[in-house]
Design a protein around this motif. Structure first.
Motif, PDB file in Angstrom:
ATOM      1  N   HIS A 283       0.845  -1.187   0.000  1.00  0.00           N
ATOM      2  CA  HIS A 283       0.000   0.000   0.000  1.00  0.00           C
ATOM      3  C   HIS A 283       0.883   1.241   0.000  1.00  0.00           C
ATOM      4  CE1 HIS A 283      -2.730   2.856   2.515  1.00  0.00           C
ATOM      5  NE2 HIS A 283      -2.898   3.066   1.222  1.00  0.00           N
ATOM      6  N   VAL A 284       0.654   2.140  -0.924  1.00  0.00           N
ATOM      7  CA  VAL A 284       1.353   3.423  -0.942  1.00  0.00           C
ATOM      8  C   VAL A 284       0.315   4.532  -0.911  1.00  0.00           C
ATOM      9  CG1 VAL A 284       1.534   3.393  -3.474  1.00  0.00           C
ATOM     10  CG2 VAL A 284       3.060   4.859  -2.150  1.00  0.00           C
ATOM     11  N   TRP A 285       0.604   5.553  -0.113  1.00  0.00           N
ATOM     12  CA  TRP A 285      -0.295   6.717   0.053  1.00  0.00           C
ATOM     13  C   TRP A 285       0.363   7.897  -0.649  1.00  0.00           C
ATOM     14  CZ3 TRP A 285      -0.749  11.604   2.318  1.00  0.00           C
ATOM     15  CH2 TRP A 285      -2.034  12.014   2.705  1.00  0.00           C
ATOM     16  N   PRO A 286      -0.058   8.213  -1.877  1.00  0.00           N
ATOM     17  CA  PRO A 286       0.623   9.220  -2.698  1.00  0.00           C
ATOM     18  C   PRO A 286      -0.285  10.396  -3.061  1.00  0.00           C
ATOM     19  CG  PRO A 286      -0.355   7.601  -4.122  1.00  0.00           C
ATOM     20  CD  PRO A 286      -0.916   7.357  -2.735  1.00  0.00           C
ATOM     21  N   TRP A 287       0.271  11.325  -3.765  1.00  0.00           N
ATOM     22  CA  TRP A 287      -0.487  12.292  -4.554  1.00  0.00           C
ATOM     23  C   TRP A 287      -0.266  11.941  -6.025  1.00  0.00           C
ATOM     24  CZ3 TRP A 287       0.690  17.927  -2.403  1.00  0.00           C
ATOM     25  CH2 TRP A 287       0.046  18.068  -1.159  1.00  0.00           C
ATOM     26  N   PHE A 288      -1.355  11.861  -6.785  1.00  0.00           N
ATOM     27  CA  PHE A 288      -1.263  11.655  -8.234  1.00  0.00           C
ATOM     28  C   PHE A 288      -1.079  13.019  -8.909  1.00  0.00           C
ATOM     29  CE2 PHE A 288      -4.398   7.768  -8.433  1.00  0.00           C
ATOM     30  CZ  PHE A 288      -3.592   7.068  -7.553  1.00  0.00           C
ATOM     31  N   TYR A 289      -0.038  13.158  -9.727  1.00  0.00           N
ATOM     32  CA  TYR A 289       0.159  14.393 -10.485  1.00  0.00           C
ATOM     33  C   TYR A 289      -0.740  14.394 -11.725  1.00  0.00           C
ATOM     34  CZ  TYR A 289       4.646  15.004  -7.940  1.00  0.00           C
ATOM     35  OH  TYR A 289       5.628  15.168  -6.998  1.00  0.00           O
ATOM     36  N   ASN A 290      -1.419  15.501 -11.948  1.00  0.00           N
ATOM     37  CA  ASN A 290      -2.232  15.659 -13.160  1.00  0.00           C
ATOM     38  C   ASN A 290      -1.339  16.189 -14.277  1.00  0.00           C
ATOM     39  OD1 ASN A 290      -4.113  16.097 -15.135  1.00  0.00           O
ATOM     40  ND2 ASN A 290      -5.543  17.238 -13.848  1.00  0.00           N
ATOM     41  N   ILE A 291      -0.557  15.294 -14.856  1.00  0.00           N
ATOM     42  CA  ILE A 291       0.432  15.676 -15.868  1.00  0.00           C
ATOM     43  C   ILE A 291      -0.234  16.117 -17.169  1.00  0.00           C
ATOM     44  CG2 ILE A 291       2.383  14.825 -17.245  1.00  0.00           C
ATOM     45  CD1 ILE A 291       2.946  12.844 -14.923  1.00  0.00           C
ATOM     46  N   GLY A 292      -1.356  15.493 -17.500  1.00  0.00           N
ATOM     47  CA  GLY A 292      -1.962  15.730 -18.806  1.00  0.00           C
ATOM     48  C   GLY A 292      -2.779  16.995 -18.927  1.00  0.00           C
ATOM     49  N   ALA A 293      -3.074  17.679 -17.827  1.00  0.00           N
ATOM     50  CA  ALA A 293      -3.934  18.865 -17.886  1.00  0.00           C
ATOM     51  C   ALA A 293      -3.253  20.019 -18.619  1.00  0.00           C
ATOM     52  CB  ALA A 293      -4.319  19.302 -16.477  1.00  0.00           C
ATOM     53  N   SER A 294      -4.044  20.823 -19.284  1.00  0.00           N
ATOM     54  CA  SER A 294      -3.509  22.006 -19.979  1.00  0.00           C
ATOM     55  C   SER A 294      -2.835  22.920 -18.956  1.00  0.00           C
ATOM     56  CB  SER A 294      -4.641  22.759 -20.676  1.00  0.00           C
ATOM     57  OG  SER A 294      -5.284  21.923 -21.625  1.00  0.00           O
ATOM     58  N   GLY A 295      -1.610  23.321 -19.248  1.00  0.00           N
ATOM     59  CA  GLY A 295      -0.901  24.230 -18.363  1.00  0.00           C
ATOM     60  C   GLY A 295      -0.449  23.613 -17.053  1.00  0.00           C
ATOM     61  N   SER A 296      -0.453  22.293 -16.951  1.00  0.00           N
ATOM     62  CA  SER A 296      -0.039  21.652 -15.699  1.00  0.00           C
ATOM     63  C   SER A 296       1.437  21.897 -15.419  1.00  0.00           C
ATOM     64  CB  SER A 296      -0.287  20.142 -15.762  1.00  0.00           C
ATOM     65  OG  SER A 296       0.313  19.492 -14.651  1.00  0.00           O
ATOM     66  N   PRO A 297       1.773  22.322 -14.185  1.00  0.00           N
ATOM     67  CA  PRO A 297       3.187  22.483 -13.852  1.00  0.00           C
ATOM     68  C   PRO A 297       3.917  21.148 -13.783  1.00  0.00           C
ATOM     69  CG  PRO A 297       1.840  22.738 -11.886  1.00  0.00           C
ATOM     70  CD  PRO A 297       0.892  22.664 -13.056  1.00  0.00           C
ATOM     71  N   PHE A 298       3.148  20.074 -13.700  1.00  0.00           N
ATOM     72  CA  PHE A 298       3.755  18.755 -13.520  1.00  0.00           C
ATOM     73  C   PHE A 298       4.148  18.085 -14.825  1.00  0.00           C
ATOM     74  CE2 PHE A 298       1.080  19.404  -9.698  1.00  0.00           C
ATOM     75  CZ  PHE A 298       2.119  19.534  -8.797  1.00  0.00           C
ATOM     76  N   LYS A 299       3.986  18.789 -15.927  1.00  0.00           N
ATOM     77  CA  LYS A 299       4.542  18.282 -17.185  1.00  0.00           C
ATOM     78  C   LYS A 299       6.062  18.234 -17.104  1.00  0.00           C
ATOM     79  CE  LYS A 299       0.745  19.954 -20.126  1.00  0.00           C
ATOM     80  NZ  LYS A 299       0.173  18.630 -20.402  1.00  0.00           N
ATOM     81  N   ASP A 300       6.638  19.079 -16.265  1.00  0.00           N
ATOM     82  CA  ASP A 300       8.091  19.154 -16.085  1.00  0.00           C
ATOM     83  C   ASP A 300       8.508  18.145 -15.021  1.00  0.00           C
ATOM     84  OD1 ASP A 300      10.762  19.813 -15.530  1.00  0.00           O
ATOM     85  OD2 ASP A 300      10.410  21.950 -15.930  1.00  0.00           O
ATOM     86  N   VAL A 301       9.338  17.180 -15.385  1.00  0.00           N
ATOM     87  CA  VAL A 301       9.771  16.149 -14.451  1.00  0.00           C
ATOM     88  C   VAL A 301      10.517  16.751 -13.261  1.00  0.00           C
ATOM     89  CG1 VAL A 301      11.952  15.688 -15.648  1.00  0.00           C
ATOM     90  CG2 VAL A 301      10.882  13.889 -14.270  1.00  0.00           C
TER      91      VAL A 301
END
Length: 535
Positions: A283-301
């Motif tokens: 079991h891992v308790w994470p935050w999922f990054y919304n990489i695919g959203a327009s203008g998402s800051p998480f597109k950058d690794v």
């Protein structure tokens, strides 16, 4: 006359003997769940894996089941409604399941190949009378490789996958079976099926459902596996989403067992004689990054890596009174399949801020985003205080601003199957959804590029070519050495090109009355309720 005399003496002796035997008390085990409502009781429950734990496997079973009697290794698979299975010798995309003979649903009807096909149509055939949208969405997401199926004979079915997948049985374990007669009796209305109640094949049967209050189960004495007959007569499952309310219910004797006791109450529970169980499980308790959203800051690794260096996992474990351990990847760092990634995530704000600066986020232009979280739920641990800790931690350590949108657990699960720019996300760039990490089937569901939302669990719409290559190798080989090497490579990519913020691994705490005996805490999200007894 003599016969009547002998019979009378024999009967009297028998009655005297019975009167001297101890009377077995009727036993009822009462469990407080973290869910805010009763999981759906139609054969494929919602509310995540807590729903499967309590309203799934105890009542409704699959062709494949989990082996849950051991604590010293990850839970494996065992035969369920299928006695055995194998890949077809001439096509490794076809799996042959040989059904168990003589199994009955709780309503007395036969489990056979026709029942299997009927249930698969419920999940996978949109024009079938029994098709159910909600159950179909969950099952398709959990078994995304299933492409076709057919009856071979009354005791054999063939299931085809879209591509070779040596791990397909780890997906099949989530496909549960309900009596077709339940649907007929309810007038082809799934909303009414739960009130019948629905019939499965498991060691317990549903007797009563009261929405938002309780669901009652009775031991099923006609269960097909005599060695797995339940030891308690009845189960009562209650949704109590607030941790302190669960604690009060246990202390007052309202329940015998609570999921996820509040950490600050554990010491007092122990001193009062209650049993606290913990154990390592996938079991891992994470935050999922919304990489695919327009203008998402998480597109950058670099941003995704930065947050993994910015959080104080040890501090969070202290807040949880040691009922979790720090997470540096999807698997635990102690797992031999963790691999040797370049990044070794720990609390390093200097490195985190440097990566953020390289991505263009500075004190003058801080990283700011919204996270969608729940107030409770399956595997969610204690999401409100945990997320508040992270919110303050990120602000103080790396200048990151996080706003929360708190929703009910089932809404959060639905959001995790949304497309990146869906209005249902309300602009959220992060989802806090706990995840199993038990096997390659789960890995494929969450991270394969073939399972982008809304068709699967890859909410982030993350794609990594090296990961895809390793996953293909895992799917097509049966060589243990090749599997180990590919799995390590796949996990290294999950760490170095992270689709998630890895936070903690849960140690699965429960609190129980000392009357509860025989409980086993397996390395699984699920438990074997047939092992439990009450004194």
């Amino acid at each position: 006359m003599r016969f009547r005399q002998v019979f009378g003496v024999t009967a009297l002796a028998a009655l005297l003997l019975l009167s001297q035997q101890p009377v077995r008390a009727d036993t009822t085990l009462r469990i407080a769940m973290t869910a805010s409502d009763i999981p759906t009781a139609t054969g494929l429950p919602n509310n995540g894996f807590e729903g499967m734990r309590f309203l799934g496997y105890p009542i409704f079973e699959g062709l494949v089941l989990w082996e849950l009697a051991s604590t010293d290794h990850l839970a494996g698979l065992r035969p369920g409604l299928a006695e055995k299975w194998e890949q077809a010798p001439d096509d490794n995309k076809i799996w042959i399941f040989h059904l168990r003979h003589g199994v009955k649903f709780h309503d007395g009807t036969d489990f056979n190949a026709d029942a299997v096909i009927w249930n698969l149509d419920r999940y996978f055939k949109s024009d079938s009378p029994q098709y159910e949208i909600a159950s179909s969405a969950m099952t398709r997401a959990r078994a995304p490789l299933l492409s076709a199926y057919r009856k071979i004979d009354d005791n054999t079915v063939a299931i085809s996958t879209t591509k070779p997948a040596s791990y397909f049985p780890f997906m099949a374990v989530y496909i549960l079976f309900t009596s077709p007669a339940s649907f007929e009796k309810a007038g082809h209305d799934w909303a009414k099926v739960a009130t019948l109640p629905a019939a499965g094949t498991g060691p317990f049967r549903i007797t009563k459902v009261v929405p938002r209050q309780e669901v009652d189960l009775d031991r099923w004495d006609g269960y097909w596996d005599p060695a797995k007959k339940a030891k308690v007569d009845h189960l009562v499952l209650m949704p109590i989403p607030e941790a302190n309310a669960r604690l009060a219910a246990l202390r007052s004797g309202q329940v015998d067992w609570i999921e996820v006791p509040p950490p600050d109450g554990i010491a007092s529970l122990k001193s009062a004689g209650f049993n606290i169980t913990t154990g390592s499980y996938p079991h891992v308790w994470p935050w999922f990054y919304n990489i695919g959203a327009s203008g998402s800051p998480f597109k950058d690794v670099k941003v995704r890596q930065a947050l993994n260096y910015c959080i104080d996992r040890e501090g969070l474990v202290t807040l949880l009174n040691g009922t979790a351990e720090p997470s540096a990847g999807w698997l635990k760092a102690s797992d031999p399949n963790f691999g040797s990634p370049v990044n070794h995530y720990k609390f390093d704000p200097v490195k985190g801020k440097a990566l953020l600066a390289e991505a263009g986020f500075t004190p003058d232009k801080p990283l700011t985003f919204k996270a969608m979280i729940s107030n409770s739920g399956s595997g969610q641990m204690l999401p409100l205080p945990m997320n508040e800790f992270l919110q303050q931690n990120l602000k103080e350590a790396c200048g990151v601003n996080v706003e929360f949108d708190v929703v009910e657990w089932q809404l959060l699960l639905t959001a995790a199957r949304a497309t990146p720019d869906s209005p249902n996300l309300k602009g959220a760039m992060v989802l806090n959804v706990s995840s199993p990490s038990s096997d390659v089937g789960i890995m494929a569901r969450y991270f394969s590029s073939a399972t982008f939302s809304p068709n699967g669990f890859n909410f982030e719409q993350w794609k990594d070519d090296e990961f895809e290559s390793a996953l293909t190798t895992l799917a097509e080989t049966t060589d243990p050495a090749v599997i180990t090497s590919a799995l390590r490579k796949a996990h290294e990519r999950l760490v170095d090109n992270p689709p998630w913020l890895y936070i903690v691994h849960d140690l699965n705490p429960r609190a129980m009355s000392p009357r509860v005996k025989g409980f086993v805490s397996p390395q699984s999200w699920f438990v074997d309720l047939t092992l439990v007894s009450l004194q």
